[in-house]
Design a protein around this motif. Structure first.
Motif, PDB file in Angstrom:
ATOM      1  N   PRO A 187      -7.652  56.155  34.697  1.00  0.00           N
ATOM      2  CA  PRO A 187      -7.859  57.210  33.890  1.00  0.00           C
ATOM      3  C   PRO A 187      -7.149  56.778  32.557  1.00  0.00           C
ATOM      4  O   PRO A 187      -7.865  57.231  31.479  1.00  0.00           O
ATOM      5  N   PHE A 188      -5.857  56.436  32.561  1.00  0.00           N
ATOM      6  CA  PHE A 188      -5.372  56.075  31.032  1.00  0.00           C
ATOM      7  C   PHE A 188      -6.255  54.982  30.277  1.00  0.00           C
ATOM      8  O   PHE A 188      -6.652  55.165  29.429  1.00  0.00           O
ATOM      9  N   MET A 189      -6.524  53.975  30.858  1.00  0.00           N
ATOM     10  CA  MET A 189      -7.062  52.757  30.378  1.00  0.00           C
ATOM     11  C   MET A 189      -8.618  53.034  30.104  1.00  0.00           C
ATOM     12  O   MET A 189      -9.268  52.934  29.022  1.00  0.00           O
ATOM     13  N   GLN A 190      -9.334  54.115  30.789  1.00  0.00           N
ATOM     14  CA  GLN A 190     -10.587  54.620  30.541  1.00  0.00           C
ATOM     15  C   GLN A 190     -10.737  55.518  29.279  1.00  0.00           C
ATOM     16  O   GLN A 190     -11.575  55.294  28.456  1.00  0.00           O
ATOM     17  N   GLU A 191      -9.665  56.443  29.215  1.00  0.00           N
ATOM     18  CA  GLU A 191      -9.457  57.182  28.044  1.00  0.00           C
ATOM     19  C   GLU A 191      -9.243  56.461  26.619  1.00  0.00           C
ATOM     20  O   GLU A 191      -9.875  56.448  25.691  1.00  0.00           O
ATOM     21  N   LEU A 192      -8.459  55.248  26.783  1.00  0.00           N
ATOM     22  CA  LEU A 192      -8.097  54.520  25.842  1.00  0.00           C
ATOM     23  C   LEU A 192      -9.227  53.589  25.247  1.00  0.00           C
ATOM     24  O   LEU A 192      -9.523  53.614  23.962  1.00  0.00           O
ATOM     25  N   VAL A 193     -10.155  53.000  26.266  1.00  0.00           N
ATOM     26  CA  VAL A 193     -11.110  52.232  25.854  1.00  0.00           C
ATOM     27  C   VAL A 193     -12.247  53.183  25.369  1.00  0.00           C
ATOM     28  O   VAL A 193     -12.981  52.781  24.265  1.00  0.00           O
ATOM     29  N   ASP A 194     -12.527  54.105  26.057  1.00  0.00           N
ATOM     30  CA  ASP A 194     -13.579  55.141  25.440  1.00  0.00           C
ATOM     31  C   ASP A 194     -13.127  55.506  23.944  1.00  0.00           C
ATOM     32  O   ASP A 194     -13.991  55.887  23.074  1.00  0.00           O
ATOM     33  N   GLY A 195     -12.013  55.945  23.765  1.00  0.00           N
ATOM     34  CA  GLY A 195     -11.359  56.457  22.547  1.00  0.00           C
ATOM     35  C   GLY A 195     -11.509  55.641  21.565  1.00  0.00           C
ATOM     36  O   GLY A 195     -12.047  55.773  20.271  1.00  0.00           O
ATOM     37  N   LEU A 196     -11.113  54.141  21.889  1.00  0.00           N
ATOM     38  CA  LEU A 196     -11.407  53.204  20.832  1.00  0.00           C
ATOM     39  C   LEU A 196     -12.860  52.758  20.343  1.00  0.00           C
ATOM     40  O   LEU A 196     -13.184  52.752  19.153  1.00  0.00           O
ATOM     41  N   TYR A 197     -13.745  52.966  21.327  1.00  0.00           N
ATOM     42  CA  TYR A 197     -15.148  52.807  21.191  1.00  0.00           C
ATOM     43  C   TYR A 197     -15.856  53.877  20.030  1.00  0.00           C
ATOM     44  O   TYR A 197     -16.324  53.601  18.977  1.00  0.00           O
ATOM     45  N   HIS A 198     -15.344  55.143  20.231  1.00  0.00           N
ATOM     46  CA  HIS A 198     -15.644  56.020  19.417  1.00  0.00           C
ATOM     47  C   HIS A 198     -14.831  55.966  18.035  1.00  0.00           C
ATOM     48  O   HIS A 198     -15.399  56.781  16.992  1.00  0.00           O
ATOM     49  N   THR A 199     -13.879  55.255  17.881  1.00  0.00           N
ATOM     50  CA  THR A 199     -13.379  55.014  16.704  1.00  0.00           C
ATOM     51  C   THR A 199     -13.973  53.580  15.837  1.00  0.00           C
ATOM     52  O   THR A 199     -13.424  53.185  14.720  1.00  0.00           O
ATOM     53  N   GLY A 200     -14.905  52.984  16.791  1.00  0.00           N
ATOM     54  CA  GLY A 200     -15.825  51.935  15.937  1.00  0.00           C
ATOM     55  C   GLY A 200     -15.062  50.469  16.480  1.00  0.00           C
ATOM     56  O   GLY A 200     -15.186  49.407  16.074  1.00  0.00           O
ATOM     57  N   ALA A 201     -14.053  50.773  17.618  1.00  0.00           N
ATOM     58  CA  ALA A 201     -13.400  49.409  18.013  1.00  0.00           C
ATOM     59  C   ALA A 201     -13.836  49.171  19.376  1.00  0.00           C
ATOM     60  O   ALA A 201     -13.529  49.937  20.490  1.00  0.00           O
TER      61      ALA A 201
END
Length: 511
Positions: free
Chosen positions: A239-253
């Motif tokens: 859950p932690f890594m999925q939220e981080l990776v998905d969040g980074l994607y939506h910030t363009g990273a």
């Protein structure tokens, strides 16, 4: 009239003088703001808002933002703000260590601040040395107490998924008189990318980071101790890594992969390569994003390197033609070797490796891992190594993976500022392209590459600082002001090395 009473006429005159002085000060401030705005808008690198079109937005083409272009971008941003019901916008800039320093404004002031900028004390970005130290006299000590102006690069506007109703925009920093802040790491990275573009090339790069996840500190025997949040080597906290990776994607990273690393609580995250400064912007976003997502799970995320324990910060990169269509490192034969430009680029990295290591491993504990390459306990330096598909080397050349040949600059630790890593790598490589002699070697002959004699990496930070001061190429590329400031700051840190009691504060800083 009594002696203690003031003449009304004199009082009015005093008020008038005060009003005139205030009016003069405000007029000067308005002129200064206009100068900063004009300077920023005429030099801002424009990258497309669409993150999927990385080639178009990252070839470092500098355009002048005309009023229609600015209006179009603001229209798009206003639509995003309304769609996501945004209440706040962060204006973020990097400090010397790559940590985000920001000011947050209510969303309804955003358009005004885009044109006027946001003022911030200069000391927020530049750590102020002890007043009795005089290493920084050449910069004028009073400058550290002045304001600077944060001017947003609109192409970096992103809604932050991990913060409620908040967006961020990455800023370039200027003095109040309109000049770029010469100690700004992002300014230096953009300047070196422009130098590379002027030479007919572009940079395609991505960062790979290790970081550690700790539980909230507990007090044990009057000492604050943090334990690894979980043994990620066997149990991914999805859950932690999925939220981080998905969040980074939506910030363009865009994260290409993540995995457990070599120790409990240590994670590795690898970004998708992009052209231009985007790779450093992505790394900068990670350094704040992982902190904020971790806090939601009652974790602490840290890039800090404990003694004998390494969090790596690797810059994987290749040089392409200015159109971004041809990898200049790839051989036409398809063999596992560098083409001519790649050999010269590598020669530049080897030539400047001692000075590079100072910027890429900028703390005492960061340099401990260099010692493992030395069998001599009394050694003061180790040879700078390179090789093909050899992860133990300082510069690892990879030709597999479907992207063509690339060089991994593995000198870095995760605590290094990504903008400085990118700027210094480009400066060293570009010097190799422009000044190194013929570096051609036969197929399969890696020993024949041009290499300066006895290229060494200092084990001590003090020696690395000397190497940086003596490296004329990097001094010119990064600027005399920055070099002197950086060296002075590191000497100050060496004199005030953290103790065991302060380590947790240090850990918190490098989140």
């Amino acid at each position: 009239m009594n002696d203690g009473e003031q003449d009304p006429l004199q009082e009015d005159t005093t008020k008038d003088d005060g009003n005139e002085a205030e009016a003069s000060r405000m007029s000067k401030l308005r002129r200064t703001r206009k100068k900063v705005i004009k300077s920023h808008l005429c030099s801002t690198q424009v990258r497309e808002m669409n993150t999927s079109n990385s080639n178009d937005r990252a070839r470092n083409s500098t355009q002048i933002l005309t009023p229609p272009q600015l209006s179009s971008k603001m229209k798009h941003i206003k639509q995003e703000m309304a769609k996501n019901h945004l209440q706040f916008v962060r204006f973020e800039a990097t400090d010397l260590h790559g940590v985000s320093r920001s000011k947050t404004i209510p969303a309804y002031f955003f358009q005004e601040k885009v044109t006027q900028g946001v003022f911030m004390p200069r000391g927020y970005l530049e750590l102020i040395p002890n007043p009795k130290d005089n290493e920084l006299n050449h910069i004028r000590a009073t400058c550290f107490n002045s304001d600077i102006v944060l001017m947003p690069e609109l192409s970096t506007f992103r809604v932050l998924p991990w913060v409620e109703r908040t967006a961020r925009v990455i800023c370039d920093t200027f003095t109040v008189t309109g000049e770029p802040l010469l100690t700004s790491p992002r300014y230096m990275a953009k300047r070196q990318l422009n130098q590379l573009q002027d030479a007919g090339f572009s940079l395609f790069s991505a960062f790979l980071y290790d970081f550690c996840i700790f539980g909230v500190p507990e007090v044990i025997n009057s000492k604050a101790v943090s334990f690894p949040a979980s043994t990620f080597l066997y149990n991914h906290d999805q859950p932690f890594m999925q939220e981080l990776v998905d969040g980074l994607y939506h910030t363009g990273a865009t994260v290409e992969s993540f995995s457990s690393s070599t120790r409990p609580g240590q994670m590795e995250i690898c970004f998708l390569p992009e052209f231009g400064i985007s790779s450093a912007d992505n790394a900068f976003t990670l350094r704040t994003g992982v902190k904020e997502v971790a806090r939601k799970y009652n974790y602490i995320a840290s890039f800090f390197v404990e003694t004998g324990f390494c969090n790596s910060g690797i810059l994987s990169h290749s040089v392409w033609d200015v159109s971004g269509k041809k990898n200049m490192f790839c051989c036409s034969s398809g063999a596992e070797q560098l083409a001519g430009p790649g050999k010269k680029w590598l020669a530049g990295l080897l030539k400047h490796s001692a000075a590079l290591s100072c910027l890429m491993a900028p703390a005492v504990s960061c340099r401990k891992r260099y010692c493992k390459d030395s069998k001599d306990l009394k050694a003061t330096s180790v040879p700078t190594t390179w090789g093909y598909n050899d992860n133990s080397c300082a510069f690892n050349i990879k030709s597999h993976g479907g992207r063509g040949t690339q060089i991994e600059n593995k000198l870095g630790s995760a605590t290094a500022n990504p903008y400085l890593v990118l700027a210094a790598t480009v400066a060293a490589g570009l010097d190799g392209l422009q000044s190194c002699e013929d570096a051609s070697v036969g197929a399969g002959d890696s020993t024949g590459i041009y290499q300066p004699p006895a290229a060494e990496i200092p084990l001590k930070l003090e020696d690395a600082l000397v190497a940086l001061e003596e490296d004329q190429c990097l001094r010119q590329a990064l600027g005399e002001t920055f070099i002197r400031y950086f060296v002075a700051m590191k000497k100050y840190e060496l004199e005030n090395e953290e103790t065991d009691a302060e380590r947790n504060k240090f850990l918190e800083y490098f989140i």
